[in-house]
Write a protein that holds these residues in place. Structure first.
Motif, mmCIF file in Angstrom:
data_model
loop_
_atom_site.group_PDB
_atom_site.id
_atom_site.type_symbol
_atom_site.label_atom_id
_atom_site.label_comp_id
_atom_site.label_asym_id
_atom_site.label_seq_id
_atom_site.Cartn_x
_atom_site.Cartn_y
_atom_site.Cartn_z
ATOM 1 N N SER A 1 0.849 -1.187 0.000
ATOM 2 C CA SER A 1 0.000 0.000 0.000
ATOM 3 C C SER A 1 0.886 1.238 0.000
ATOM 4 O O SER A 1 1.811 1.319 0.784
ATOM 5 C CB SER A 1 -0.878 0.005 1.245
ATOM 6 O OG SER A 1 -2.218 0.019 0.874
ATOM 7 N N SER B 1 -3.935 10.368 -2.009
ATOM 8 C CA SER B 1 -4.449 9.178 -2.695
ATOM 9 C C SER B 1 -3.682 7.952 -2.202
ATOM 10 O O SER B 1 -2.541 8.068 -1.771
ATOM 11 C CB SER B 1 -4.246 9.295 -4.209
ATOM 12 O OG SER B 1 -4.972 10.384 -4.705
ATOM 13 N N LEU C 1 -5.398 -1.319 -6.753
ATOM 14 C CA LEU C 1 -6.615 -0.633 -6.334
ATOM 15 C C LEU C 1 -6.262 0.823 -6.073
ATOM 16 O O LEU C 1 -5.307 1.124 -5.364
ATOM 17 C CB LEU C 1 -7.156 -1.284 -5.053
ATOM 18 C CG LEU C 1 -8.341 -0.585 -4.397
ATOM 19 C CD1 LEU C 1 -9.587 -0.733 -5.256
ATOM 20 C CD2 LEU C 1 -8.602 -1.168 -3.016
ATOM 21 N N GLU D 1 -7.395 4.613 -4.714
ATOM 22 C CA GLU D 1 -8.322 5.449 -3.977
ATOM 23 C C GLU D 1 -7.848 6.873 -4.210
ATOM 24 O O GLU D 1 -6.943 7.361 -3.529
ATOM 25 C CB GLU D 1 -8.314 5.064 -2.495
ATOM 26 C CG GLU D 1 -8.958 3.700 -2.276
ATOM 27 C CD GLU D 1 -8.574 3.052 -0.957
ATOM 28 O OE1 GLU D 1 -9.013 3.557 0.082
ATOM 29 O OE2 GLU D 1 -7.842 2.054 -0.980
ATOM 30 N N THR E 1 -12.409 8.964 -6.435
ATOM 31 C CA THR E 1 -13.137 7.719 -6.593
ATOM 32 C C THR E 1 -12.258 6.532 -6.253
ATOM 33 O O THR E 1 -11.064 6.651 -6.106
ATOM 34 C CB THR E 1 -13.656 7.611 -8.038
ATOM 35 O OG1 THR E 1 -14.521 6.501 -8.137
ATOM 36 C CG2 THR E 1 -12.513 7.447 -9.011
ATOM 37 N N ARG E 2 -12.905 5.362 -6.118
ATOM 38 C CA ARG E 2 -12.163 4.130 -5.842
ATOM 39 C C ARG E 2 -12.357 3.162 -6.982
ATOM 40 O O ARG E 2 -13.487 2.868 -7.353
ATOM 41 C CB ARG E 2 -12.728 3.489 -4.562
ATOM 42 C CG ARG E 2 -11.942 3.776 -3.318
ATOM 43 C CD ARG E 2 -12.661 3.175 -2.143
ATOM 44 N NE ARG E 2 -12.009 1.948 -1.717
ATOM 45 C CZ ARG E 2 -12.656 0.906 -1.196
ATOM 46 N NH1 ARG E 2 -13.950 0.931 -1.065
ATOM 47 N NH2 ARG E 2 -11.998 -0.137 -0.807
ATOM 48 N N ASN F 1 -10.463 -0.376 -9.265
ATOM 49 C CA ASN F 1 -9.445 -1.424 -9.356
ATOM 50 C C ASN F 1 -9.063 -1.610 -10.822
ATOM 51 O O ASN F 1 -9.931 -1.659 -11.691
ATOM 52 C CB ASN F 1 -10.024 -2.724 -8.785
ATOM 53 C CG ASN F 1 -8.977 -3.799 -8.628
ATOM 54 O OD1 ASN F 1 -8.129 -3.724 -7.743
ATOM 55 N ND2 ASN F 1 -9.033 -4.806 -9.483
ATOM 56 N N GLU G 1 -16.545 3.007 -6.245
ATOM 57 C CA GLU G 1 -17.139 4.215 -5.706
ATOM 58 C C GLU G 1 -16.953 5.309 -6.737
ATOM 59 O O GLU G 1 -15.887 5.410 -7.341
ATOM 60 C CB GLU G 1 -16.378 4.608 -4.428
ATOM 61 C CG GLU G 1 -17.242 4.937 -3.234
ATOM 62 C CD GLU G 1 -16.359 5.256 -2.042
ATOM 63 O OE1 GLU G 1 -16.052 4.332 -1.303
ATOM 64 O OE2 GLU G 1 -15.949 6.418 -1.909
ATOM 65 N N GLU H 1 -20.423 3.083 -10.535
ATOM 66 C CA GLU H 1 -20.245 2.200 -9.404
ATOM 67 C C GLU H 1 -20.793 0.804 -9.691
ATOM 68 O O GLU H 1 -21.848 0.668 -10.306
ATOM 69 C CB GLU H 1 -20.992 2.804 -8.212
ATOM 70 C CG GLU H 1 -20.333 2.558 -6.894
ATOM 71 C CD GLU H 1 -20.868 3.522 -5.839
ATOM 72 O OE1 GLU H 1 -20.670 4.744 -6.015
ATOM 73 O OE2 GLU H 1 -21.473 3.057 -4.874
ATOM 74 N N ARG I 1 -7.545 -8.012 -1.726
ATOM 75 C CA ARG I 1 -6.950 -7.231 -0.636
ATOM 76 C C ARG I 1 -6.987 -7.982 0.676
ATOM 77 O O ARG I 1 -6.157 -7.798 1.537
ATOM 78 C CB ARG I 1 -7.672 -5.895 -0.474
ATOM 79 C CG ARG I 1 -7.253 -4.917 -1.499
ATOM 80 C CD ARG I 1 -7.910 -3.612 -1.252
ATOM 81 N NE ARG I 1 -7.252 -2.863 -0.201
ATOM 82 C CZ ARG I 1 -7.847 -1.914 0.501
ATOM 83 N NH1 ARG I 1 -9.095 -1.652 0.299
ATOM 84 N NH2 ARG I 1 -7.182 -1.244 1.399
#
Lengths: 359, 176
Positions: A147, A154, A183, A185, A208-209, A211, A225, A252, A277
């Motif tokens: 991560s 972000s 992913l 974010e 937004t989120r 992948n 999202e 979404e 994840r």
């Protein structure tokens, strides 16, 4: 924790990072294995963390060299005297509050000045190319996940065997994936689009989120999202490959597949797309060959499917991505396939002799 | 990754790295003075990070801090051997005797900032930081001297240190 620093203005994020690094220094001495493991993980979050820790350690080590400070006795006396004056931990905030009240009382001019200052700061941020960090590369090896917190807040999480480069400029927040899965974010910043380039596709998002998974011949974008726009990367050699040229809006719980044939959008449970994840793999009537391909992403040496009929059998279930063994056990218990390990470590999956009689 | 990756000495036997892990204080004083340049600091951190990622889990967890320092030390060493021989401050003796004038100036400036950052700390926090780092008192001893718990001592120490570090922000780069 926040707002403890009374010096010149620093971002909250930076303050938090400094506090974390400092905290690690205070607990590392004689830390047990679990602690050290946590620390190692913290260090591996991003280069910023490494830099911060080195800097904090440098300060830590130069502290014994200070010469103009009062003796321990004098310090203890001062500390006791101050007990009634300064609340523990909240000293900075109290002072700032007083200052704010004084400013607000009469001088309207201050408000205007402050507004100008804010505008100036915003302008500086946009036009100061030197404040941009240099491009950073992040990569994971087989079985590794990572991560990374980026400068704008972000967060990018890399799945196994993935690589990407973060290149922020004053106008864009660009990320170039060279392979694997991640992913994103994206922090909100309408002025500076967040863009991901992967396999000839450009995915643009604002707050937004989503992948992104890059595999042979296609890019799969799943939105968790908000929404993203997927289009062909104009500057790339594959530009003409992806059709339509115009961006496709992906909302979404939708998934876009970009390949030679074009971009196709379907509804999709986004939760399954990011099950990785939690190191979970979710299969819904996926052929054995695809399931094995999935496991091989996380573990080496690979499993090869030697039997064509076995390869096409559909499998459903949830497995831990780091536990290939239990999937292989599952196959042999169900009488679907059996496996053997070659001298080089490669696992061969073959048909069970009496497959017809198995359940 | 093979250990050789972290051992540039193998390529240059005539000039082995002079720092040992236990000498990291010296290394960091060195870092302090040398990495006044933000770009250098960033590059070093980036490279150290990439090497950390390559490290096996077991090796890293054995002693993450020491491992990081070893990487940083090797990086500095590599960085120095890549410089023209004219500037050759890397040696086993105390950095102060070897450091170029501007490095000493940078270190002096760092110490000035540190002293003034300490003066700006709330009294109790300053007391904790100095009692521990300068006077070598344990958390328990400090707690007794100030009438606070050991965990409170730790908290003051961490926040005090963070303030000092933020006050020295640009000596090793940073957004500000």
């Amino acid at each position: 924790m926040r707002g403890f620093f009374r010096g010149r203005k620093v971002s909250k994020r930076r303050e938090l990072l400094a506090a974390e690094a400092a905290e690690w220094l205070t607990v590392l001495d004689g830390a047990d294995r679990r602690r050290r493991e946590q620390f190692a993980q913290w260090l591996r979050t991003s280069p910023e963390h490494v830099r911060e820790f080195l800097a904090a350690a440098a300060v830590w080590d130069s502290l014994p060299g200070v010469s103009s400070q009062p003796s321990a006795e004098a310090l203890a006396r001062l500390a006791r005297q101050s007990d009634n004056v300064l609340p523990l931990g909240g000293a900075g905030r109290g002072e700032a509050g007083k200052g704010a009240r004084r400013f607000g009382r009469r001088r309207l001019g201050w408000a205007a000045a402050a507004a100008v200052a804010v505008a100036l700061a915003a302008a500086l941020r946009v036009f100061a190319p030197f404040s941009e960090p240099p491009p950073m590369e992040y990569a994971t090896q087989v079985g590794e996940q990572l991560s990374v917190s980026l400068a704008d807040g972000s967060v990018v999480t890399l799945n196994t065997r993935s690589a990407l480069e973060v290149a922020y400029s004053p106008r864009y927040r660009d990320v170039r994936m060279s392979g694997g899965e991640a992913l994103f974010e994206a922090a909100e910043d309408a002025e500076r689009p967040f863009r991901v380039f992967a396999g000839g596709a450009m995915i643009e998002a604002v707050g937004t989120r989503f992948n992104v998974r890059q595999r042979s011949g296609e890019v799969v974008v799943t939105v968790l999202e908000g929404a993203v726009d997927v289009s062909a990367e104009r500057s790339s050699g594959n530009a003409a490959r992806l059709r339509p040229a115009a961006a496709v809006r992906v909302a979404e719980d939708q998934q876009a597949r970009a390949a030679d044939e074009g971009i196709v959008v379907v509804d999709r449970d986004a939760g399954a797309a990011i099950a990785w994840r939690e190191r979970r793999l979710v299969f819904d009537a996926l052929p054995v060959r695809a399931v094995i391909e999935e496991f091989n992403r996380y573990q080496a040496p690979p499993v090869v499917v030697a039997d064509a009929a076995v390869a096409e059998l559909p499998i459903s279930g949830v497995f831990r991505s780091d536990d290939r063994e239990s999937f292989l056990q599952f196959l042999s218990q169900m009488g679907i396939a059996e496996h053997s390990t070659q001298p080089d470590g490669v696992i061969v999956l073959s048909a069970v002799e009496r497959r017809q009689t198995a359940p | 990754m093979s250990p050789a990756r972290e051992a540039p000495a193998g390529q240059r036997p005539e000039r082995p790295p002079v720092f040992s892990v236990s000498q990291h204080a010296k290394l960091l004083a060195f870092l302090n003075a040398r990495l006044a340049n933000e770009q250098d600091a960033r590059e070093l951190a980036q490279e150290a990070y990439l090497r950390l990622l390559r490290a096996t889990r077991a090796r890293l967890i054995e002693d993450p801090a020491a491992y990081l320092f070893r990487i940083a030390r090797n990086l500095l060493y590599e960085w120095y051997v890549s410089l023209p021989p004219a500037s050759e401050p890397l040696s086993g003796s105390a950095p102060s005797s070897d450091m170029a004038v501007e490095e000493q100036a940078a270190l002096a400036q760092h110490m000035d900032r540190l002293e003034s950052a300490l003066r700006q700390l709330p009294p109790k926090r300053r007391a904790v930081v100095l009692m521990h780092r300068r006077d070598g008192m344990t958390y328990k001893e400090i707690g007794a001297a100030l009438g606070i718990s050991a965990s409170m001592v730790k908290k003051h120490l961490a926040l005090g240190l963070a303030c000092c570090r933020l006050a020295c922000a640009d000596f090793s780069g940073g957004e500000r």
